[in-house]
Structures are given as structure tokens and as C-alpha cells.
Design a protein around this motif. Sequence first.
Motif: not given
Ligand code: PNS
Length: 175
Positions: A16-19, A49-51, A81-83, A95-97, A113-115
Motif C-alpha cells: 500500500p501507499g500513496s504512490f 484530503k492529502k490533495k 482501513l488497509l487491513v 509490504i512496506r519499504g 496499529m494494523n496488528m
Molecule cells: O505512501 P504512504 O502515504 O506512506 O502510505 C500510507 C498508507 C496508505 C500505507 C497508510 O496511510 C494507510 O494504510 N492508510 C489506510 C488507513 C488505515 O488503514 N489506517 C490505519 C493504520 S495506521
Amino acid sequence: MSEANHQPKMRKAVYPGSFDPITNGHVDIIKRGLKIFDRILVAVLENPKKKPLFSAEERVSMIKEIFAGQKNTEAKAFHGLLVEFAKKNDAKVVIRGLRAISDFEYEFQMALMNMKLDPEIETLFMMPNLSYSFLSSKMVKEIFMLGGCLKDLVPDQVEKKLREKFKNKHPSLNL
Ligand code: PNS
């Protein structure tokens, strides 16, 4: 279990990411991730919101173009939510870099937090090649706007889209 009945499970991860936009550092992480996983789903955060400079559709379409013909990589926009997104898409790994120590605090907080939100989802940190450890989407946009060279920093498709975007936003710029 007999071999005939044994269907190896597909190992799938979400990246995941903003990319905004995807950089060669992100591409490097995806390629490294594919050495571990059978399939990577690139999840593009849809967060007005991140424009962002590019809409979620534009960001997804750039990623699809870069990995065109590679069936093991897909891209989708997500919100919420990502999860939840990972679960809905049958992925148990995020995966996160990690580029530098400075990334760690934010990433650590997010992974924990995701855990907490879903203990079934694991976060896997990967390091990009050293040559991308200074690279970010924010810097790419800044370098481009200031007329710097993006060679080796972003895929050609991204540079082309940046050119188009800035031409439309600032027609007076000689791009
Ligand atoms: O590339 P980024 O902006 O660092 O990615 C951030 C991202 C998208 C991974 C994060 O903002 C995200 O997972 N957002 C979804 C909302 C969420 O699940 N929030 C709770 C966990 S912090």
C-alpha cells in the motif's frame, strides 16, 4: 496428503501507499517482493484530503502501465482501513519499504496499529536498493517542478505523465 490433492497456496501480499507518483524505489520494492510472493497487489490510497497531484485512477493507471503484461502484479485504489482491504483481497501480508531510520517510527506505529486491528495480517519491511534510499514521490515532484533531471528516479511513463500534468496545470511552463 497426496501430491495430487496438494494445491500450493498462492502467496499474495498487498503493497500500500500513496504512490503520487510511483518511483523507481517503489518499483524496486515490488520486484523484490515478487521474489517472495506469487502475487503483489499494489494498493493506492484514495485520500482527497492529502490533495494528491494525480487522482487515484491516474496513479493506478500508471502502475498498471508500468507492469503491463505481468500477471503477478495488479493495482487497485482503496479507501478505508488497509487491513480490511487486505482481507477482502485475500492477502495476509502487507509490504512496506524502509528507506532510512527516519522512516522507522511512523512505520513501526502503523504496523503495530494494523496488528491491533487485525492480528492475522503481518507487515513485512523491505529495503530498497541503496541508490533509492533518498528517493520519495515528494522529492520527484519538487525536482520536476524546478526543472531537474528525473533520470533513474521514475519510470519513463511517470515522467511523461508529470510533463502532461504540469503542462495542463501551468501552460506557461516550457515543459
Ligand atoms: O505512501 P504512504 O502515504 O506512506 O502510505 C500510507 C498508507 C496508505 C500505507 C497508510 O496511510 C494507510 O494504510 N492508510 C489506510 C488507513 C488505515 O488503514 N489506517 C490505519 C493504520 S495506521
